[in-house]
Design a protein around this motif. Structure first.
Motif, PDB file in Angstrom:
ATOM      1  N   ARG A  14      -3.463  -4.546  -1.439  1.00 10.67           N
ATOM      2  CA  ARG A  14      -2.511  -3.740  -0.669  1.00 10.67           C
ATOM      3  C   ARG A  14      -1.236  -3.460  -1.458  1.00 10.67           C
ATOM      4  O   ARG A  14      -0.124  -3.751  -0.988  1.00 10.67           O
ATOM      5  CB  ARG A  14      -2.158  -4.422   0.680  1.00 10.67           C
ATOM      6  CG  ARG A  14      -3.319  -4.762   1.572  1.00 10.67           C
ATOM      7  CD  ARG A  14      -4.132  -3.544   2.034  1.00 10.67           C
ATOM      8  NE  ARG A  14      -3.297  -2.537   2.633  1.00 10.67           N
ATOM      9  CZ  ARG A  14      -3.264  -1.268   2.219  1.00 10.67           C
ATOM     10  NH1 ARG A  14      -4.036  -0.855   1.232  1.00 10.67           N
ATOM     11  NH2 ARG A  14      -2.484  -0.403   2.806  1.00 10.67           N
ATOM     12  N   ILE A  15      -1.389  -2.920  -2.635  1.00 13.02           N
ATOM     13  CA  ILE A  15      -0.214  -2.580  -3.432  1.00 13.02           C
ATOM     14  C   ILE A  15      -0.143  -1.067  -3.650  1.00 13.02           C
ATOM     15  O   ILE A  15      -1.122  -0.436  -4.043  1.00 13.02           O
ATOM     16  CB  ILE A  15      -0.238  -3.280  -4.813  1.00 13.02           C
ATOM     17  CG1 ILE A  15      -0.239  -4.805  -4.655  1.00 13.02           C
ATOM     18  CG2 ILE A  15       0.959  -2.840  -5.665  1.00 13.02           C
ATOM     19  CD1 ILE A  15       1.028  -5.405  -4.094  1.00 13.02           C
TER      20      ILE A  15
ATOM     21  N   MET B 132       4.729   5.786   2.456  1.00 13.83           N
ATOM     22  CA  MET B 132       4.842   6.988   3.292  1.00 13.83           C
ATOM     23  C   MET B 132       5.785   6.740   4.467  1.00 13.83           C
ATOM     24  O   MET B 132       6.643   7.547   4.781  1.00 13.83           O
ATOM     25  CB  MET B 132       3.466   7.389   3.833  1.00 13.83           C
ATOM     26  CG  MET B 132       2.610   8.054   2.809  1.00 13.83           C
ATOM     27  SD  MET B 132       1.159   8.797   3.561  1.00 13.83           S
ATOM     28  CE  MET B 132       0.021   7.497   3.467  1.00 13.83           C
TER      29      MET B 132
ATOM     30  N   GLN C 202       0.556   3.363   2.153  1.00 10.73           N
ATOM     31  CA  GLN C 202       0.863   3.618   3.565  1.00 10.73           C
ATOM     32  C   GLN C 202       2.307   3.225   3.890  1.00 10.73           C
ATOM     33  O   GLN C 202       3.009   3.947   4.586  1.00 10.73           O
ATOM     34  CB  GLN C 202      -0.119   2.838   4.453  1.00 10.73           C
ATOM     35  CG  GLN C 202      -0.009   3.159   5.928  1.00 10.73           C
ATOM     36  CD  GLN C 202      -0.353   4.600   6.266  1.00 10.73           C
ATOM     37  OE1 GLN C 202      -1.190   5.225   5.604  1.00 10.73           O
ATOM     38  NE2 GLN C 202       0.285   5.159   7.272  1.00 10.73           N
TER      39      GLN C 202
ATOM     40  N   ASN D 220      -7.733  14.104  -0.092  1.00  9.83           N
ATOM     41  CA  ASN D 220      -8.413  13.525   1.064  1.00  9.83           C
ATOM     42  C   ASN D 220      -7.874  14.246   2.286  1.00  9.83           C
ATOM     43  O   ASN D 220      -6.668  14.171   2.541  1.00  9.83           O
ATOM     44  CB  ASN D 220      -8.102  12.024   1.155  1.00  9.83           C
ATOM     45  CG  ASN D 220      -8.772  11.367   2.349  1.00  9.83           C
ATOM     46  OD1 ASN D 220      -9.608  11.972   2.999  1.00  9.83           O
ATOM     47  ND2 ASN D 220      -8.385  10.136   2.640  1.00  9.83           N
TER      48      ASN D 220
ATOM     49  N   LEU E 273      -1.293  16.649  -1.574  1.00  8.15           N
ATOM     50  CA  LEU E 273      -2.181  15.867  -2.451  1.00  8.15           C
ATOM     51  C   LEU E 273      -2.714  16.830  -3.511  1.00  8.15           C
ATOM     52  O   LEU E 273      -3.734  17.491  -3.279  1.00  8.15           O
ATOM     53  CB  LEU E 273      -3.359  15.349  -1.633  1.00  8.15           C
ATOM     54  CG  LEU E 273      -3.191  14.044  -0.886  1.00  8.15           C
ATOM     55  CD1 LEU E 273      -3.815  14.127   0.494  1.00  8.15           C
ATOM     56  CD2 LEU E 273      -3.846  12.918  -1.661  1.00  8.15           C
TER      57      LEU E 273
ATOM     58  N   TYR F  82       4.342  17.345   2.405  1.00  7.30           N
ATOM     59  CA  TYR F  82       3.398  16.339   1.906  1.00  7.30           C
ATOM     60  C   TYR F  82       2.204  17.053   1.289  1.00  7.30           C
ATOM     61  O   TYR F  82       1.613  17.943   1.915  1.00  7.30           O
ATOM     62  CB  TYR F  82       2.952  15.463   3.069  1.00  7.30           C
ATOM     63  CG  TYR F  82       1.816  14.509   2.765  1.00  7.30           C
ATOM     64  CD1 TYR F  82       2.038  13.338   2.065  1.00  7.30           C
ATOM     65  CD2 TYR F  82       0.520  14.783   3.205  1.00  7.30           C
ATOM     66  CE1 TYR F  82       0.993  12.453   1.808  1.00  7.30           C
ATOM     67  CE2 TYR F  82      -0.526  13.907   2.954  1.00  7.30           C
ATOM     68  CZ  TYR F  82      -0.278  12.748   2.252  1.00  7.30           C
ATOM     69  OH  TYR F  82      -1.307  11.874   1.991  1.00  7.30           O
TER      70      TYR F  82
ATOM     71  N   PRO G  17      -3.706   9.214  -4.868  1.00 11.75           N
ATOM     72  CA  PRO G  17      -4.609   8.070  -5.074  1.00 11.75           C
ATOM     73  C   PRO G  17      -5.859   8.395  -5.887  1.00 11.75           C
ATOM     74  O   PRO G  17      -6.528   7.479  -6.359  1.00 11.75           O
ATOM     75  CB  PRO G  17      -5.034   7.675  -3.645  1.00 11.75           C
ATOM     76  CG  PRO G  17      -4.357   8.607  -2.712  1.00 11.75           C
ATOM     77  CD  PRO G  17      -3.757   9.720  -3.495  1.00 11.75           C
ATOM     78  N   TYR G  18      -6.190   9.693  -6.026  1.00 13.63           N
ATOM     79  CA  TYR G  18      -7.489  10.052  -6.616  1.00 13.63           C
ATOM     80  C   TYR G  18      -7.361  10.779  -7.957  1.00 13.63           C
ATOM     81  O   TYR G  18      -8.352  11.238  -8.509  1.00 13.63           O
ATOM     82  CB  TYR G  18      -8.278  10.935  -5.616  1.00 13.63           C
ATOM     83  CG  TYR G  18      -8.400  10.274  -4.267  1.00 13.63           C
ATOM     84  CD1 TYR G  18      -9.300   9.235  -4.071  1.00 13.63           C
ATOM     85  CD2 TYR G  18      -7.572  10.644  -3.197  1.00 13.63           C
ATOM     86  CE1 TYR G  18      -9.386   8.594  -2.852  1.00 13.63           C
ATOM     87  CE2 TYR G  18      -7.652  10.000  -1.971  1.00 13.63           C
ATOM     88  CZ  TYR G  18      -8.560   8.979  -1.806  1.00 13.63           C
ATOM     89  OH  TYR G  18      -8.649   8.324  -0.601  1.00 13.63           O
TER      90      TYR G  18
ATOM     91  N   GLY H 217       0.825  -1.203   0.000  1.00  7.29           N
ATOM     92  CA  GLY H 217       0.000   0.000   0.000  1.00  7.29           C
ATOM     93  C   GLY H 217       0.861   1.256   0.000  1.00  7.29           C
ATOM     94  O   GLY H 217       2.075   1.211   0.253  1.00  7.29           O
TER      95      GLY H 217
ATOM     96  N   ASP I  61       1.232  12.662  -3.026  1.00  9.45           N
ATOM     97  CA  ASP I  61       0.383  11.478  -2.826  1.00  9.45           C
ATOM     98  C   ASP I  61      -0.783  11.608  -3.811  1.00  9.45           C
ATOM     99  O   ASP I  61      -1.456  12.633  -3.836  1.00  9.45           O
ATOM    100  CB  ASP I  61      -0.108  11.484  -1.366  1.00  9.45           C
ATOM    101  CG  ASP I  61      -0.829  10.199  -0.998  1.00  9.45           C
ATOM    102  OD1 ASP I  61      -0.900   9.278  -1.823  1.00  9.45           O
ATOM    103  OD2 ASP I  61      -1.340  10.125   0.144  1.00  9.45           O
TER     104      ASP I  61
ATOM    105  N   ALA J 155      -4.933   1.174  -4.424  1.00 13.43           N
ATOM    106  CA  ALA J 155      -6.100   0.814  -3.619  1.00 13.43           C
ATOM    107  C   ALA J 155      -7.403   1.275  -4.286  1.00 13.43           C
ATOM    108  O   ALA J 155      -8.387   0.547  -4.283  1.00 13.43           O
ATOM    109  CB  ALA J 155      -5.987   1.406  -2.227  1.00 13.43           C
ATOM    110  N   LYS J 156      -7.406   2.473  -4.837  1.00 11.37           N
ATOM    111  CA  LYS J 156      -8.649   2.993  -5.402  1.00 11.37           C
ATOM    112  C   LYS J 156      -8.773   2.642  -6.882  1.00 11.37           C
ATOM    113  O   LYS J 156      -9.875   2.640  -7.429  1.00 11.37           O
ATOM    114  CB  LYS J 156      -8.731   4.519  -5.224  1.00 11.37           C
ATOM    115  CG  LYS J 156      -8.234   5.035  -3.887  1.00 11.37           C
ATOM    116  CD  LYS J 156      -9.082   4.601  -2.710  1.00 11.37           C
ATOM    117  CE  LYS J 156      -8.301   4.829  -1.423  1.00 11.37           C
ATOM    118  NZ  LYS J 156      -9.079   4.847  -0.216  1.00 11.37           N
TER     119      LYS J 156
HETATM  120  C1  LIG Z   1      -4.559  10.396   0.611  1.00 10.92           C
HETATM  121  C2  LIG Z   1      -4.359   8.940   0.791  1.00 10.92           C
HETATM  122  N1  LIG Z   1      -3.131   8.438   0.740  1.00 10.92           N
HETATM  123  C3  LIG Z   1      -2.911   7.129   0.919  1.00 10.92           C
HETATM  124  C4  LIG Z   1      -3.950   6.262   1.137  1.00 10.92           C
HETATM  125  C5  LIG Z   1      -3.648   4.834   1.476  1.00 10.92           C
HETATM  126  O1  LIG Z   1      -3.378   4.096   0.393  1.00 10.92           O
HETATM  127  P1  LIG Z   1      -3.109   2.535   0.537  1.00 10.92           P
HETATM  128  O2  LIG Z   1      -4.427   1.889   0.771  1.00 10.92           O
HETATM  129  O3  LIG Z   1      -2.509   2.217  -0.804  1.00 10.92           O
HETATM  130  O4  LIG Z   1      -2.159   2.303   1.657  1.00 10.92           O
HETATM  131  C6  LIG Z   1      -5.261   6.735   1.186  1.00 10.92           C
HETATM  132  C7  LIG Z   1      -6.372   5.819   1.472  1.00 10.92           C
HETATM  133  O5  LIG Z   1      -7.468   6.165   1.798  1.00 10.92           O
HETATM  134  C8  LIG Z   1      -5.472   8.112   1.006  1.00 10.92           C
HETATM  135  O6  LIG Z   1      -6.702   8.641   1.057  1.00 10.92           O
END
Ligand SMILES: Cc1ncc(COP(=O)(O)O)c(C=O)c1O
Length: 437
Positions: free
Chosen positions: A269-270, A125, A122, A201, A196, A194, A231-232, A120, A229, A261-262
């Motif tokens: 969990r990658i 980070m 996570q 989010n 986004l 950091y 993800p979206y 992930g 970061d 993840a999304k």
């Molecule tokens: C901004 C942000 N970064 C990272 C992640 C986590 O990503 P992962 O599930 O790949 O660890 C999320 C998950 O909600 C997120 O909203």
């Protein structure tokens, strides 16, 4: 094992300080409330829409990756068995496919050796923050409101987070400069910020192009890294997308944190870190920051499950490296839900109602401001009496203004549930106002 009466309790003050930090309780608390009200409508969850997931997809993805290894890369049966079943390369086994994905979807030209495939985003980070924290003078900056995963990971490595205001544009550059100045005046070393840039989010905010350039210029001038970061990013409601910071980065200022993840599937969990920063070592040799992150990873998770990597690889291969293509249905659904949410909010809360919200150009989230405290107690009441879950913004923010804000998410819902969710929210708001009157 039972907890015998003779057992000596281990006091949390003898455990790492992060364990008493609210940031580490946040996700558990929110999941726990959701767990206690399973029938409540969730405008809280940041999970991707799940009705499109099929078990058969996982089997097909695995077979597709196997086909890739045998037919496209010429591996024999023993080698394929080893890739799937054995301990693997610390930096991951699908780095070439991740690089291709970044080329196809983000226009990035990436050295696959600069990638670390992680458990992930996570973990990515955590690895970066661990690497950057040398002593108590180091601090990381984060645009507030901040994703709790970042705040929590920073706590784990004893790296203080200094927050920067987001303003209306996603990052307030004057405040960023002031925070850096202040930290340095205190003898601290801001190492990275950091951010986004796309549909953040929890705020839903995105940076415009000029702000992206200005942020990169600032990072260059002040010798900061940017931790991007993303993800979206794929979920832009209008279909138009701005270049990532990494795509604009000409001087290795950006460490790009990726999550499948999304866009892939969260259960795999990658994620990954793209860390192409040159590093010099005491013996005079040079390498990439990715190699240093891999050293940390080798002592944390050893390597990311190759089976989970194979699943994501299969999905990437099936769509010519494009998760944008793979997510066509999801992109459409999130955009429709967001549009509907904005329309329903406008209908439920006319001007003068004391309820306001922002209008993100995509993603999962938006923030609603209400004329009363939207705290954990109100969330409990909302879940129990109104059957509605949302996220108190206090979990992402220390600023007092966040006490009257809540985050709504559209990702897990059908369109009629968006309508029903806003109806329940309007009921809650009306009752609160009546009680206060
Ligand atoms: C901004 C942000 N970064 C990272 C992640 C986590 O990503 P992962 O599930 O790949 O660890 C999320 C998950 O909600 C997120 O909203």
């Amino acid at each position: 094992m039972t907890h015998g009466t003779t057992a000596r309790a281990l006091s949390t003050d003898r455990l790492h300080a992060s364990l008493t930090d609210p940031a580490l309780d946040s996700m558990n608390f929110l999941n726990e409330v959701a767990g206690r009200y399973p029938d409540a409508l969730s405008l809280a969850a940041g999970r991707p829409y799940e009705e499109f997931f099929e078990i058969e997809d996982v089997h097909r993805y695995l077979r597709r990756y196997e086909h890739h290894l045998t037919q496209e890369r010429g591996l024999g049966p023993a080698e394929v068995r080893r890739v799937f079943f054995q301990y693997g390369r610390t930096k991951g086994v699908i780095h070439d496919l991740v690089a291709r994905n970044l080329a196809v979807d983000e226009g990035l030209t990436v050295d696959p050796d600069a990638l670390v495939v992680t458990v992930g985003c996570q973990e990515a980070m955590f690895l970066v923050l661990r690497a950057l924290r040398t002593d108590e003078r180091d601090v990381v900056l984060a645009v507030a409101p901040t994703y709790v995963g970042l705040t929590g990971a920073a706590r784990l490595v004893d790296l203080p987070v200094r927050t920067v205001r987001s303003g209306a544009g996603g990052v307030d550059l004057d405040d960023l400069a002031a925070v850096v100045r202040q930290a340095r005046a205190e003898g601290l070393r801001p190492r990275a910020c950091y951010v986004l840039p796309d549909h953040a989010n929890p705020s839903g905010l995105s940076l415009d192009l000029a702000t992206r350039h200005a942020l990169l210029d600032f990072a260059e001038r002040e010798d900061l890294l940017l931790l991007e970061d993303n993800p979206y990013g794929l979920f832009s409601a209008g279909g138009e997308r701005l270049p990532t910071l990494k795509a604009l980065d000409t001087n290795h200022r950006v460490v790009y944190l990726g999550s499948y993840a999304k866009t892939g599937l969260p259960g795999a969990r990658i994620g990954f870190a793209l860390a192409d920063q040159p590093v010099t070592r005491p013996d005079g040799s040079t390498g990439l920051l990715a190699d240093e992150l891999a050293k940390i990873k080798s002592m944390l998770t050893v390597n990311t499950s190759p089976i989970a990597q194979a699943v994501i690889a299969g999905k990437l291969l099936e769509h010519g490296g494009s998760l944008r293509e793979a997510n066509a249905r999801e992109i459409d659904r999130y955009a429709r839900n967001m549009k509907r949410l904005l329309a329903e909010l406008a209908a439920a809360f006319p001007a003068g109602s004391g309820v306001t919200w922002n209008e993100p150009g995509g993603g999962f989230f938006l923030v609603v401001s209400v004329p009363f405290e939207a705290d954990d107690a109100l969330l409990e009441l909302s879940a129990g009496r109104y059957g509605l879950l949302w996220t108190p913004m206090r979990h992402f923010h220390d600023d007092p203004s966040s006490l009257r804000q809540l985050r709504l998410s559209v990702s897990l819902l059908e369109e009629d549930e968006v309508v029903e969710g806003v109806r329940r929210l309007a009921e809650l708001v009306a009752d609160r106002r009546r009680d206060a009157a």
